[in-house]
Design an enzyme around this catalytic site. Structure first.
Site, mmCIF file in Angstrom:
data_model
loop_
_atom_site.group_PDB
_atom_site.id
_atom_site.type_symbol
_atom_site.label_atom_id
_atom_site.label_comp_id
_atom_site.label_asym_id
_atom_site.label_seq_id
_atom_site.Cartn_x
_atom_site.Cartn_y
_atom_site.Cartn_z
ATOM 1 N N LEU A 271 8.705 128.929 33.359
ATOM 2 C CA LEU A 271 8.261 128.907 31.969
ATOM 3 C C LEU A 271 9.297 128.263 31.078
ATOM 4 C CD1 LEU A 271 6.923 132.547 31.753
ATOM 5 C CD2 LEU A 271 5.570 130.499 31.306
ATOM 6 N N LYS B 82 5.811 139.708 28.280
ATOM 7 C CA LYS B 82 6.576 139.114 29.387
ATOM 8 C C LYS B 82 7.330 140.234 30.097
ATOM 9 C CE LYS B 82 9.650 135.335 30.555
ATOM 10 N NZ LYS B 82 10.723 136.109 31.176
ATOM 11 N N CYS C 251 45.656 133.382 37.822
ATOM 12 C CA CYS C 251 46.670 133.972 38.688
ATOM 13 C C CYS C 251 47.150 132.867 39.615
ATOM 14 C CB CYS C 251 46.047 135.102 39.497
ATOM 15 S SG CYS C 251 46.947 135.499 40.994
ATOM 16 N N CYS D 273 46.669 136.442 46.823
ATOM 17 C CA CYS D 273 46.160 137.458 45.897
ATOM 18 C C CYS D 273 44.923 138.131 46.497
ATOM 19 C CB CYS D 273 45.800 136.786 44.563
ATOM 20 S SG CYS D 273 44.952 137.895 43.430
HETATM 21 O O1 D41 Z 1 5.093 138.735 32.535
HETATM 22 C C1 D41 Z 1 5.704 137.794 33.007
HETATM 23 N N1 D41 Z 1 6.972 137.916 33.392
HETATM 24 C C2 D41 Z 1 5.019 136.469 33.177
HETATM 25 C C3 D41 Z 1 5.641 135.486 33.925
HETATM 26 C C4 D41 Z 1 3.748 136.199 32.617
HETATM 27 N N2 D41 Z 1 3.078 137.117 31.893
HETATM 28 N N3 D41 Z 1 3.166 134.995 32.788
HETATM 29 C C5 D41 Z 1 3.775 134.012 33.527
HETATM 30 N N4 D41 Z 1 3.155 132.839 33.681
HETATM 31 C C6 D41 Z 1 3.708 131.864 34.373
HETATM 32 C C7 D41 Z 1 2.989 130.556 34.510
HETATM 33 C C8 D41 Z 1 2.411 130.123 33.202
HETATM 34 C C9 D41 Z 1 3.915 129.477 35.013
HETATM 35 C C10 D41 Z 1 1.864 130.740 35.493
HETATM 36 C C11 D41 Z 1 5.055 134.236 34.132
HETATM 37 C C12 D41 Z 1 5.581 133.165 34.880
HETATM 38 N N5 D41 Z 1 4.902 132.000 34.984
HETATM 39 C C13 D41 Z 1 6.863 133.224 35.598
HETATM 40 N N6 D41 Z 1 7.492 134.292 36.027
HETATM 41 C C14 D41 Z 1 8.616 133.921 36.658
HETATM 42 C C15 D41 Z 1 8.706 132.594 36.613
HETATM 43 C C16 D41 Z 1 7.607 132.141 35.972
#
Ligand code: D41
Length: 674
Positions: free
Chosen positions: A85, A118, A429, A435
């Site tokens: 993202l 997220k 150091c 060390c």
């Molecule tokens: O809740 C999250 N952590 C979350 C991660 C989310 N709600 N949506 C996500 N959508 C994506 C895409 C748009 C690329 C499908 C993501 C992530 N990616 C993501 N989590 C870790 C890397 C990317």
């Protein structure tokens, strides 16, 4: 009806009932029966299965208790890459994002976005075939992850079979596995009482639990999951908006986040962000921001993506959480290259639900800039997984008596002199491998995942090995014996044996890993790979001049100097010789293979490559002797077609030029990687 038929019917009835109540409890959060009633159903099923073991199937809800430990996780390729993202760092970034989306879609209308909390957990991919869970994998680098199926199967919120019907024959479901806050505090309290390891935060606890080789341990922890997207869809159709996909996943029994909302236009999205920020402290899981996604899949397709990040989604992070506490002391830590880092020891304070008692001060310049003294009241900040840092001082709360912070003259680990070179912010150091702190760090680095990847050689063990004088350098690892190991704390013969096995396995490595493992200053993973490809073996690298080093991609005068200095030190050469004598080997990358394998060929790259960017692909093809051209002709040897490849792909097909997928390209590059 026969007796066994009756049993089968009863088993089926119980399984359906248990799955149904599991779904109500975990996915919908609306249980209809009590825990006691649920347990009764579960015990009844267990009893019937115990009497009729031939009727047990892997999908039975009783089969979530975990299995005997694995030796290691295997690597798996995701069917479709897991993208990452892009981040917005404020409201203006959000408005810019929205402007870009609208201009690319050529749309005057407001865009409908799906706003998702997220989740600060561990991203995973689940693969369902015929509605059955056949694989769970970590995200890894997005292309390749680790197979954690046994662990994933213990998580009750993840259906072993999809509910209902209409699901595609093969379906990848993506989401975040997390450790609920309540369960996390409980586990840490218990661990602390028992004198066991406590986890720093729920995210680490989730990651640690998923990396358990013994899934019976995973089964004891209350992990759960929110699903947020899909990957591969084969033999079936999915809805045409993000929101409808989420709803569809929920009907199949997959857990989706209930706070997700659709909003029209960027200003309403920004409102959602503030609304969620308010709710944040009351949630039973950690969130570190909001993810905004263009709702219409057709629009997502038009927008496409840039290397690894979709243009149709963005994460807007919450500000780092802050807390105020007292600076009790400053200690100095010694890193792998001798760098001295001041670390703040704090009066423990809860920040965003996590207790913080240490924070980094980076270097003495930073201490000076903050004007910090011991006894000060300080502002600390923690953001997700990174080490908390001291960001300010509450000046009017300085106590009458305080202590100044000064760089020690001698290394706290070995007593050697500490020097700060003219014009450098970092003090070091001068003890080198004399060390013990530097030795520990360099051994840790040597064993780490991207280096020799020695399973089971954790921090505590390295400390013990060095403190007991059993090892001085990475090479000594290979002389360890079982008798020496079983003399250590928490080392049963079985663990000692496992470590010896892991050491034996790690001897067969690759040249890029070996070079990286040496821990030369400024030589990260990618420089190590370039050096390996350029020199093909250790001998020419060890004797390379500054000019020869600078001929390697990405190696400038500073890095060349560091490399040459490293190989001039007798101590380093002794360690390398000893490693080789101990049987550490790699395949030599023959110069012909390295530079000529694709000589005379012309390649064309088109479409979006997801797991390596276009430039990287180009450099790596050129390193194998290929020419990389911009347009397709009858002279073109191969075309690599990424996602959304257009006219060049069509032209290649017309001319009968062979077309490779990105995956095939990666395979080819790796087969020449040594
Ligand atoms: O809740 C999250 N952590 C979350 C991660 C989310 N709600 N949506 C996500 N959508 C994506 C895409 C748009 C690329 C499908 C993501 C992530 N990616 C993501 N989590 C870790 C890397 C990317």
């Amino acid at each position: 009806m026969t007796d066994s038929n009756n049993v089968e019917t009863e088993i089926e009835r119980l399984r359906e009932a248990i799955n149904h109540h599991n779904y109500l409890y975990h996915t919908l959060d609306t249980p209809e029966i009590s825990d006691v009633e649920f347990d009764r159903l579960f015990q009844a099923l267990k009893q019937l299965e115990a009497d009729h073991p031939e009727l047990i199937t892997p999908e039975s809800p009783t089969q979530r208790v975990g299995f005997a430990p694995l030796d290691a996780f295997t690597q798996v390729q995701h069917e479709m890459p897991m993208l990452s993202l892009d981040n917005a760092f404020g409201e203006e970034d959000m408005r810019d994002f929205d402007r870009r989306v609208r201009s690319r879609l050529g749309d005057d209308k407001e865009i409908v976005y799906v706003c998702e909390p997220k989740i600060d957990g561990v991203a995973v991919s689940l693969l369902y075939e015929g509605g059955r869970l056949v694989r769970g994998a970590t995200r890894g680098d997005g292309t390749t992850g680790e197979d954690i199926t046994a662990n994933v199967r213990t998580i009750e919120a993840i259906p072993l079979t999809l509910r209902g019907k209409g699901y595609p024959e093969r379906l990848e479901v993506r989401g975040e596995i997390y450790f609920p806050r309540s369960g996390f505090s409980r586990m840490n309290e218990e661990a602390e009482a028992a004198g066991q390891k406590v986890f720093a935060n729920p995210r680490n606890a989730a990651a640690g639990t998923l990396r358990q080789l013994d899934s019976r341990e995973t089964a004891k922890r209350p992990l759960t999951m929110f699903c947020y997207s899909i990957g591969l869809v084969e033999g079936g159709e999915m809805p045409d908006t993000q929101k409808a996909i989420l709803d569809q996943l929920a009907t199949w029994g997959l857990r989706t986040n209930p706070l997700t909302e659709m909003r029209t236009g960027v200003e309403d999205c920004i409102d959602f962000y503030h609304q969620l920020l308010e709710q944040r402290p009351s949630l039973d899981y950690e969130i570190d921001g909001v993810v905004f996604k263009v709702n219409a899949i057709a629009d997502q397709e038009t927008l496409g993506f840039l290397t690894r990040t979709p243009r149709w989604a963005i994460a807007h992070k919450f500000p780092a959480e802050e807390g105020v506490t007292i600076l009790r002391d400053v200690e100095f830590q010694v890193g792998r290259t001798g760098a001295i880092t001041p670390v703040a020891r704090l009066e423990p304070v809860k920040v965003g639900g996590v207790t913080i008692s240490n924070a980094t001060l980076h270097n003495m310049d930073e201490v000076g800039r903050l004007g910090l003294v011991i006894g000060d009241t300080v502002v600390i900040q923690r953001a997700g997984d990174v080490i908390p840092k001291v960001v300010g001082v509450v000046e009017d709360q300085r106590p009458a008596s305080f202590r100044r912070i000064s760089l020690p003259e001698a290394c706290p680990a070995c007593g050697s002199e500490i020097l700060q070179a003219e014009g450098e912010v970092i003090a070091r150091c001068t003890g080198g491998l004399q060390c013990s702190a530097q030795r520990k760090e360099s051994i840790r680095h040597f064993a780490s995942r991207l280096a020799l990847d020695i399973e089971g050689l954790g921090d505590k063990l390295v400390n013990q090995l060095v403190d007991h004088g059993l090892i001085e350098s990475p090479a000594d690892l290979f002389h360890l014996t079982e008798e020496q190991l079983v003399g250590l704390e928490r080392m049963a013969p079985k663990s000692a044996n496992n470590l010896l096995k892991a050491l034996a396995k790690s001897r067969q490595t690759t040249l890029p890993r070996f070079i990286y493992a040496l821990g030369i200053q400024e030589v990260g993973e990618s420089t190590a790979r370039n050096l390996a490809r350029h020199f093909g073996d250790m001998a020419p690298l060890r004797s390379a001049t500054l000019d020869e080093l600078q001929a390697v991609p990405d190696v400038g005068p500073v890095v060349a100097e560091k490399i040459a200095t490293f190989f001039h030190q007798e101590n380093n050469n002794r360690v390398i010789d000893d490693l080789i004598a101990s049987g550490v080997t790699w395949e030599v990358i023959s110069n012909d293979a390295a530079s000529d394998a694709l000589a005379g060929q012309t390649w064309v790259l088109t479409g979006t490559l997801t797991s390596l960017n276009r430039n990287e692909a180009k450099t790596r093809l050129q390193a194998l002797g290929a020419k990389v051209a911009g347009s397709v002709s009858s002279k073109t040897s191969f075309v690599v077609a990424g996602d959304a490849a257009g006219s060049k792909l069509t032209r290649a097909q017309e001319l009968g030029v062979p077309v490779l997928s990105e995956e095939a390209l990666l395979e080819l590059l790796e087969s020449h990687d040594g």
